[in-house]
Design a protein around this motif. Sequence first.
Motif, PDB file in Angstrom:
ATOM      1  N   PRO A 208       0.833  -1.202   0.000  1.00 60.56           N
ATOM      2  CA  PRO A 208       0.000   0.000   0.000  1.00 60.56           C
ATOM      3  C   PRO A 208       0.874   1.261   0.000  1.00 60.56           C
ATOM      4  N   GLY A 209       0.601   2.175  -0.873  1.00 59.67           N
ATOM      5  CA  GLY A 209       1.432   3.372  -1.009  1.00 59.67           C
ATOM      6  C   GLY A 209       2.447   3.253  -2.126  1.00 59.67           C
ATOM      7  N   GLY A 210       2.791   2.015  -2.517  1.00 60.03           N
ATOM      8  CA  GLY A 210       3.664   1.798  -3.663  1.00 60.03           C
ATOM      9  C   GLY A 210       5.090   2.280  -3.503  1.00 60.03           C
ATOM     10  N   GLY A 211       5.496   2.618  -2.275  1.00 61.17           N
ATOM     11  CA  GLY A 211       6.870   3.055  -2.049  1.00 61.17           C
ATOM     12  C   GLY A 211       7.096   4.538  -2.213  1.00 61.17           C
ATOM     13  N   VAL A 212       6.099   5.260  -2.738  1.00 65.30           N
ATOM     14  CA  VAL A 212       6.276   6.704  -2.913  1.00 65.30           C
ATOM     15  C   VAL A 212       5.845   7.431  -1.643  1.00 65.30           C
ATOM     16  N   VAL A 213       6.425   8.618  -1.451  1.00 62.72           N
ATOM     17  CA  VAL A 213       6.192   9.409  -0.230  1.00 62.72           C
ATOM     18  C   VAL A 213       5.390  10.657  -0.588  1.00 62.72           C
ATOM     19  N   PRO A 214       4.231  10.873   0.020  1.00 62.22           N
ATOM     20  CA  PRO A 214       3.485  12.109  -0.243  1.00 62.22           C
ATOM     21  C   PRO A 214       4.309  13.345   0.130  1.00 62.22           C
TER      22      PRO A 214
END
Length: 253
Positions: A208-214
Amino acid sequence: MDTEAQHTERDRSSETEERSRSARMSGQGRSGWSWRRTGILGGVCLLFPLLLSHFVLQPFLIPSRSMEPTLQVGDRILVNKLAYRFGDQPRRGDVVVFDGTGSFLQEAPEENPVTGLLHGAAAALGLAEPAETDFVKRVVGVGGDRVVCCDQNGRLTVNGVPVEEWYLQLGDAPSKVPFDIVVPRGTLWVMGDHRSQSSDSRDHLGQPGGGVVPVEQVIGRADWIGWPFGRWSDVPETGAFDSVPAPAAGGHG
């Protein structure tokens, strides 16, 4: 017997005792005020750096080897919390500190509230390791970028352009894990400089989140190394991404 002399002697004795009592009370009053003043001054001295750390410039203790050679274990960096406060956005190559809750960690670890408060205060002053939810990494891709590793020459590419990552730990490959990711708008793809020792965006692909950071989870930009004195310097900027073009407008979601 001289009655008047006795009265006079008693009067003098009473006056002496009164002066002594007044002196003791005065001393106690000065001592009490001195302790109160010391306590107030100590509170202000503690509150000021905490406020400075919360809003402007936060010390951050480097706990791992994931950002070597740029940052070393035990370095205390100064995180500029105003860097992205007035409309600026993280750029490729920036070294950022961020809250990984929801991206690198699905939930914040439970902890004792009192212990957590004390640890948080110590971490805010750079005296303890950062919270388990805080991470420091380098921005490799911003919203809309296509980040691929690796090309036929073993280099990472961003928007089709190979990146010469001179800041990597000597002997490290850009990545031993192949990936091809389009970074969603409003998020960042981040990686450590010591790729073989870094748990970063690559490790959270498929989660969940795919490894990217908001972007809103970014605490600030690491601008300076403040301690130890032998490493006192700014965090060097990199021109590795200067030739990378902007992503196609509206091309990626």
